[in-house]
Structures are given as C-alpha cells and as structure tokens.
Design a protein around this motif. Sequence first.
Motif, PDB file in Angstrom:
ATOM      1  N   LYS A   1       0.816  -1.217   0.000  1.00  0.00           N
ATOM      2  CA  LYS A   1       0.000   0.000   0.000  1.00  0.00           C
ATOM      3  C   LYS A   1       0.845   1.260   0.000  1.00  0.00           C
ATOM      4  CE  LYS A   1      -3.792   2.435   0.262  1.00  0.00           C
ATOM      5  NZ  LYS A   1      -4.721   2.524  -0.883  1.00  0.00           N
ATOM      6  N   GLY A   2       2.009   1.221   0.650  1.00  0.00           N
ATOM      7  CA  GLY A   2       2.817   2.419   0.816  1.00  0.00           C
ATOM      8  C   GLY A   2       3.568   2.826  -0.434  1.00  0.00           C
ATOM      9  N   THR A   3       4.129   4.016  -0.389  1.00  0.00           N
ATOM     10  CA  THR A   3       4.977   4.536  -1.458  1.00  0.00           C
ATOM     11  C   THR A   3       6.433   4.315  -1.056  1.00  0.00           C
ATOM     12  OG1 THR A   3       3.367   6.233  -2.097  1.00  0.00           O
ATOM     13  CG2 THR A   3       5.663   6.611  -2.717  1.00  0.00           C
ATOM     14  N   SER A   4       7.140   3.472  -1.797  1.00  0.00           N
ATOM     15  CA  SER A   4       8.530   3.147  -1.478  1.00  0.00           C
ATOM     16  C   SER A   4       9.467   4.213  -2.029  1.00  0.00           C
ATOM     17  CB  SER A   4       8.907   1.786  -2.069  1.00  0.00           C
ATOM     18  OG  SER A   4       8.107   0.761  -1.528  1.00  0.00           O
ATOM     19  N   TRP A   5      10.495   4.529  -1.253  1.00  0.00           N
ATOM     20  CA  TRP A   5      11.504   5.468  -1.752  1.00  0.00           C
ATOM     21  C   TRP A   5      12.837   5.241  -1.059  1.00  0.00           C
ATOM     22  CZ3 TRP A   5      13.712   9.279   1.458  1.00  0.00           C
ATOM     23  CH2 TRP A   5      13.079   9.506   2.670  1.00  0.00           C
ATOM     24  N   ASP A   6      13.909   5.642  -1.752  1.00  0.00           N
ATOM     25  CA  ASP A   6      15.266   5.531  -1.225  1.00  0.00           C
ATOM     26  C   ASP A   6      16.022   6.859  -1.290  1.00  0.00           C
ATOM     27  OD1 ASP A   6      15.293   2.664  -0.708  1.00  0.00           O
ATOM     28  OD2 ASP A   6      15.320   2.402  -2.880  1.00  0.00           O
TER      29      ASP A   6
ATOM     30  N   ASN B   1      22.038  15.247  -2.047  1.00  0.00           N
ATOM     31  CA  ASN B   1      21.082  14.149  -2.123  1.00  0.00           C
ATOM     32  C   ASN B   1      21.696  12.915  -1.481  1.00  0.00           C
ATOM     33  OD1 ASN B   1      22.336  12.383  -4.304  1.00  0.00           O
ATOM     34  ND2 ASN B   1      22.102  14.317  -5.434  1.00  0.00           N
ATOM     35  N   PHE B   2      20.860  11.971  -1.123  1.00  0.00           N
ATOM     36  CA  PHE B   2      21.333  10.753  -0.474  1.00  0.00           C
ATOM     37  C   PHE B   2      20.485   9.579  -0.935  1.00  0.00           C
ATOM     38  CE2 PHE B   2      18.251  12.732   2.427  1.00  0.00           C
ATOM     39  CZ  PHE B   2      17.347  11.699   2.618  1.00  0.00           C
ATOM     40  N   ASN B   3      21.022   8.376  -0.730  1.00  0.00           N
ATOM     41  CA  ASN B   3      20.320   7.136  -1.056  1.00  0.00           C
ATOM     42  C   ASN B   3      20.320   6.268   0.189  1.00  0.00           C
ATOM     43  OD1 ASN B   3      19.422   4.636  -1.991  1.00  0.00           O
ATOM     44  ND2 ASN B   3      20.412   4.872  -3.976  1.00  0.00           N
ATOM     45  N   LEU B   4      19.134   5.951   0.700  1.00  0.00           N
ATOM     46  CA  LEU B   4      19.015   5.171   1.925  1.00  0.00           C
ATOM     47  C   LEU B   4      19.363   3.701   1.721  1.00  0.00           C
ATOM     48  CD1 LEU B   4      15.679   6.602   3.351  1.00  0.00           C
ATOM     49  CD2 LEU B   4      17.980   7.033   4.200  1.00  0.00           C
ATOM     50  N   ARG B   5      19.457   3.268   0.474  1.00  0.00           N
ATOM     51  CA  ARG B   5      19.746   1.861   0.199  1.00  0.00           C
ATOM     52  C   ARG B   5      20.833   1.779  -0.870  1.00  0.00           C
ATOM     53  NH1 ARG B   5      15.119  -2.341  -1.702  1.00  0.00           N
ATOM     54  NH2 ARG B   5      14.846  -0.616  -3.150  1.00  0.00           N
ATOM     55  N   PRO B   6      22.062   2.182  -0.499  1.00  0.00           N
ATOM     56  CA  PRO B   6      23.125   2.210  -1.508  1.00  0.00           C
ATOM     57  C   PRO B   6      23.542   0.820  -1.969  1.00  0.00           C
ATOM     58  CG  PRO B   6      24.004   2.702   0.673  1.00  0.00           C
ATOM     59  CD  PRO B   6      22.510   2.686   0.806  1.00  0.00           C
ATOM     60  N   GLN B   7      23.324  -0.215  -1.124  1.00  0.00           N
ATOM     61  CA  GLN B   7      23.630  -1.586  -1.523  1.00  0.00           C
ATOM     62  C   GLN B   7      22.458  -2.188  -2.294  1.00  0.00           C
ATOM     63  OE1 GLN B   7      24.283  -3.466   2.299  1.00  0.00           O
ATOM     64  NE2 GLN B   7      26.490  -3.473   1.982  1.00  0.00           N
TER      65      GLN B   7
ATOM     66  N   GLU C   1      10.289  10.643  -3.967  1.00  0.00           N
ATOM     67  CA  GLU C   1      11.495  11.010  -3.252  1.00  0.00           C
ATOM     68  C   GLU C   1      11.133  11.990  -2.142  1.00  0.00           C
ATOM     69  OE1 GLU C   1      14.543  10.812  -7.113  1.00  0.00           O
ATOM     70  OE2 GLU C   1      13.958  12.754  -6.277  1.00  0.00           O
ATOM     71  N   ARG C   2      12.031  12.159  -1.219  1.00  0.00           N
ATOM     72  CA  ARG C   2      11.869  13.171  -0.169  1.00  0.00           C
ATOM     73  C   ARG C   2      12.541  14.453  -0.647  1.00  0.00           C
ATOM     74  NH1 ARG C   2      15.026  15.203   4.375  1.00  0.00           N
ATOM     75  NH2 ARG C   2      13.791  15.377   6.297  1.00  0.00           N
ATOM     76  N   TRP C   3      11.772  15.522  -0.726  1.00  0.00           N
ATOM     77  CA  TRP C   3      12.313  16.818  -1.134  1.00  0.00           C
ATOM     78  C   TRP C   3      12.213  17.789   0.036  1.00  0.00           C
ATOM     79  CZ3 TRP C   3       9.981  17.883  -6.699  1.00  0.00           C
ATOM     80  CH2 TRP C   3      10.542  16.967  -7.603  1.00  0.00           C
ATOM     81  N   PHE C   4      13.344  18.439   0.328  1.00  0.00           N
ATOM     82  CA  PHE C   4      13.402  19.398   1.430  1.00  0.00           C
ATOM     83  C   PHE C   4      14.037  20.688   0.908  1.00  0.00           C
ATOM     84  CE2 PHE C   4      14.586  21.549   5.214  1.00  0.00           C
ATOM     85  CZ  PHE C   4      13.822  21.040   6.253  1.00  0.00           C
ATOM     86  N   TRP C   5      13.348  21.820   1.165  1.00  0.00           N
ATOM     87  CA  TRP C   5      13.853  23.119   0.737  1.00  0.00           C
ATOM     88  C   TRP C   5      14.223  23.980   1.942  1.00  0.00           C
ATOM     89  CZ3 TRP C   5       9.745  20.793  -1.694  1.00  0.00           C
ATOM     90  CH2 TRP C   5       9.775  20.706  -3.097  1.00  0.00           C
ATOM     91  N   PHE C   6      15.389  24.620   1.860  1.00  0.00           N
ATOM     92  CA  PHE C   6      15.738  25.715   2.757  1.00  0.00           C
ATOM     93  C   PHE C   6      15.555  27.024   1.991  1.00  0.00           C
ATOM     94  CE2 PHE C   6      18.277  22.210   4.496  1.00  0.00           C
ATOM     95  CZ  PHE C   6      18.021  22.329   5.859  1.00  0.00           C
ATOM     96  N   ASP C   7      14.805  27.948   2.572  1.00  0.00           N
ATOM     97  CA  ASP C   7      14.615  29.290   2.006  1.00  0.00           C
ATOM     98  C   ASP C   7      14.207  29.245   0.531  1.00  0.00           C
ATOM     99  OD1 ASP C   7      14.547  32.037   1.808  1.00  0.00           O
ATOM    100  OD2 ASP C   7      16.725  32.274   1.638  1.00  0.00           O
ATOM    101  N   PRO C   8      13.143  28.498   0.193  1.00  0.00           N
ATOM    102  CA  PRO C   8      12.725  28.442  -1.216  1.00  0.00           C
ATOM    103  C   PRO C   8      12.069  29.757  -1.634  1.00  0.00           C
ATOM    104  CG  PRO C   8      11.126  27.307   0.153  1.00  0.00           C
ATOM    105  CD  PRO C   8      12.256  27.706   1.070  1.00  0.00           C
TER     106      PRO C   8
END
Length: 555
Positions: free
Chosen positions: A89-94, A107-113, A220-227
């Motif tokens: 049911k969920g939305t998968s992301w790395d 940017n980062f990848n939570l599952r680099p392997q 993906e997770r998107w985070f903005w500082f001072d957009p």
Amino acid sequence: MLKTYQYQKFTYTKPPELGRADIAHYPVIIIGAGPVGLSTAIDLANQGQQVLLLDNDDTVSVGSRGVCYAKRTLEVLDRMECGESFVNKGTSWDVGRTFFRDDEVFNFNLRPQCDHNRPGMINLQQYYLEEYLIDRARTLDNLEMRFRNNVISVTPGDDKVTVRVETPDGSYALTTDWLVVADGARSPIRTMLGLDIDGKIFMDRFLIADVVMTADYPAERWFWFDPPFHRNQSVLLHKQSDNVWRIDFQLGWQADPEEEKKPENVIPRIKAMLGDDREFELEWVSVYTFQCRRMNRFNHGRVLFVGDAAHQVSPFGARGANSGIQDSDNLAWKLKLVMDGKAPATLLDTYSEERCYAADENIMNSTRSTDFITPKSNTSKTFRNAVLELANEHAFARALVNSGRLSVPSWLCTSSLNTADSDSFAGNMIPGAPMDDAPVTAQGKDDWLLHHVGNRFKVLVYADDASQLDAATVAALRDLAKDNIPAEALVLARTGQAPDGLPTLLDSKGRLMERYDLQSGSTYLCRPDQHVAARWRQFDAGKVRAAVARATGNA
C-alpha cells in the motif's frame, strides 16, 4: 472526515468483568492501540502469550500523522507476519534531495547496496498502519482488544498491577502481572504515577497540509531551505498513498495556529509552491510543535513504557514511530522469557538500558537536525546558509547538511547482553548490530535471510558444502534446540543440504559471505529481535550456551 479514507468504528462490547464481585487477572495488559501498542501486543501474542489490549477510542488516528516507516521497521513487521500489506500500500523510496533556494545542493540514497528485500523507506498514512495492525491482531486468538475502555487509575504492587477501567457501561477493575504503557506523548498513565520526563521543547511551529493531487513528481523526499515560494523558512514534500502529498511548512514560533489552519491561509501557500495551474484539494491540515525528551528509565517495577509515552523526538528524520516499534521489538522477547520463568526479571532492566541508549541517539540526531533547520540566532543561520551554499561544490560541506538524519536501527554495541568477539572478523555484523538482510535460496526457492531468523534464538553456522557437516556438529546443533532456552540451528552454505534435515539456506548471490564475513565454520548467535548476540570462527556448543545465558540475563 477525509476524502480518500473511510474511517470505521470498532465495535465496543460490554466487558464481562462489569458487575462481577471478583477481579479478573490477565498475564499482560497493554494500554494504547496506536502503532506501538498494537505492535507490542501482536509480538507478544505471536510468541504465544495471552494479551489484553485496552484503548480509550474506537477508531484509528485522524489525519496522516506519522508518515515515514524505515527499512528496519518493515523488517520488524515482517517478523510479526504483517509487513507485506504495508509495503504493497505504501509509497517506497530511497532517495532524498535537499534544495537551497532554487538549487539542489545535496542528495542521499538510503539503500546504496543492492540485494535488500525492503526499501529504505515507505510513506504511508498512519491510519493505514493502524488499520493493518488491527487486521493482524484480529487473526490472533490469544489477543483480545477492547475499544472505548479507558484506564482511569493504575496501582502498582510488588507482584501485580491493578488497573481501573471506565466504559460506557460503567467501570471495572483488573489485575495483571505486567502492564505495558503505550498511551502516547501526553501519557495519562505516566502522569498518574508521577513519573519524570525531561528534555527540551522547541520554539517553532510547522503546518502540515495533506493535499490530494495528481502529480508526476518522483517518489522522493524533497526538502527546501529558504525556497522562493516560502522565503526564510523551510518546506518538506512527501508522496503518500492515494495521491495524497504531505507538505510541511515552517511557520515560526509567533504564528497563530488557529489562523494558519484556515483554508484561506493554507491554500495561498500551496499555490505559491505548486503554481496556480496545479489542481489540488486539501485533505487534512494541522499545526504542530515538538520536543525532544525521555523518561529516566523505561521500566518501573511491573510497569513498562514504550513509544512516545517513554520518549519523544522532533519529526525530522522519522524517528518517532520507527523508534517506538523498535521498543516493542526489544521488549517483547524479553518479557516473554521473564513471564515463562526462563529469565530473571532483571532482564527487563536491559530493555531500559538498550532503549534509553537508542532514545538518546535519536534525541541527539533529532536535536541537531532541528537546530540546523530552525537556527535560533543570526550566527547559526549565517553558518547554516554558508554550509548550504558550499554544499553544491564541496563534499565536506555536504556532510554538514542536515535536513533530518533519517531513522536507522540502533546498534546495541555496548549492551551487557553481548558476548564480545574473541576472533577476528571484518564487516559490520559485530555483536549488538541489527542483522543485515541478504538473498538466499531455501528449498529451491528464492527467499531472504531475515525471513528465517527472529522470534527465538538462532545459531547460524556456515559451511562451504552443507552436506559435509560432520555428525558430531549436527548432533550438537540439534541438542541446542532441547535446552531450557532453545537456540535453533540454521546452516548457511554455498552448496549442499545439511544432514539430518537441518534447515539450510544457500548463499545464492554471495551476499551472506560478503556481509557476514563468512568462512567455513563461522558461527553467529542471533537474538529473537534479529540483533547479533555473539560470533565465532568455529562452532562450539559450550560457547553458544554461555552466550545464550548472557543474552538472557542468566549468566
């Protein structure tokens, strides 16, 4: 009510204890049917314990609330035989991306392997999480759930705990050997007992807007500082199920929560972000503040605290529900051993020891994230912005960017339950480590290592050719399963099938050897919560028994 989710009311049934002169007794009572209380109840019942779960409500949580569930949490849910529905049911992301003004800087990848069964994260509204947990709970005959049963008093004793429960039909009393408290951050039970909780409240406010829209943004997770659409503040975007998108807007401490929740104030913020042409509907809106704090200890005699009742963190990094479910993962097997008379009650001190350590780790990371996201002085803000400007071109600055260090399992390397290494190993699977998953072949079918460990102690022995295990080793492995605290054997191998029907997993892609630094004879002892307890280069039944005794407080 929400546009994309139909709430159900859970049936209230008049408790049989109402009107009785005697007081009924239950081995374990759990207060609170949120994600952590339900996980604890399911885990205990799954291991054969009789459980009564009490909740003062009759539905799941309102609004998306907790959203992100980490790989380790999914593995815990898999162990409890209810992980598949969440992932489906969920939305998968790395991948997560961080922006400063108009530019991506990190940017980062939570599952680099490669070759892991579960994604780094899934996003799923909390009401689905609770609904699926309740569905699983209903399949367990030894787990009883009572809704609209509100605990109004708790009286601890040396040999039992007495609780008084209020219902629509009146009140009644129960006694229990063990009381598990999962009644949330404000924890009425913690207040009743006058127990401490210390920490820091952060002077900032954030707006949650759940928006229903069709968009082709990646998961993906998107985070903005001072957009440019929300100057001098931060914004977070997550995709959830049912085309619901979660947007968090930083507001500042001076914002009026009631004013900010009004649609006429929320909608312009969203349009500034998405553009006037993007069609959307508001699903749910809330304003929150947060704090980082914990109790000094999580076990108080026969009363045990889990989840937000024991500790709280800021939402940055998704460490709340994930940490709480890992509390239940740590507690259930220990409490089961104590209740079965196979371990001393002092084993529960290690629940507090290990999970206080994990809470401190979460609070430290959460506080650092919050200080970076919401700097409280001009100097801090200048430093933060300088880091963000440099991060686009310089690796040292990227390491300093902190938009929320995301939830990872705690490495219990200092635990008193570990048996220290006496042999040399490479890699990360040290005593106290959460076990890495890896692809395996079981009885000719593709599978995963973590599907075969957990819920009991397991002894993993590696052989190049499993069929060549000698008779003495096979007999010694069989005997471990007959001990008072059994340790079941599992043979890992490159090829072959172990004699005498011993379960065998083949290292189908070489990941087991790689991740556990396996050589012929390498032996691992794994705890019921899928943490490494000990490891040796050669199997020795005496050493395994001593490590099991240590890991269960019987040393």
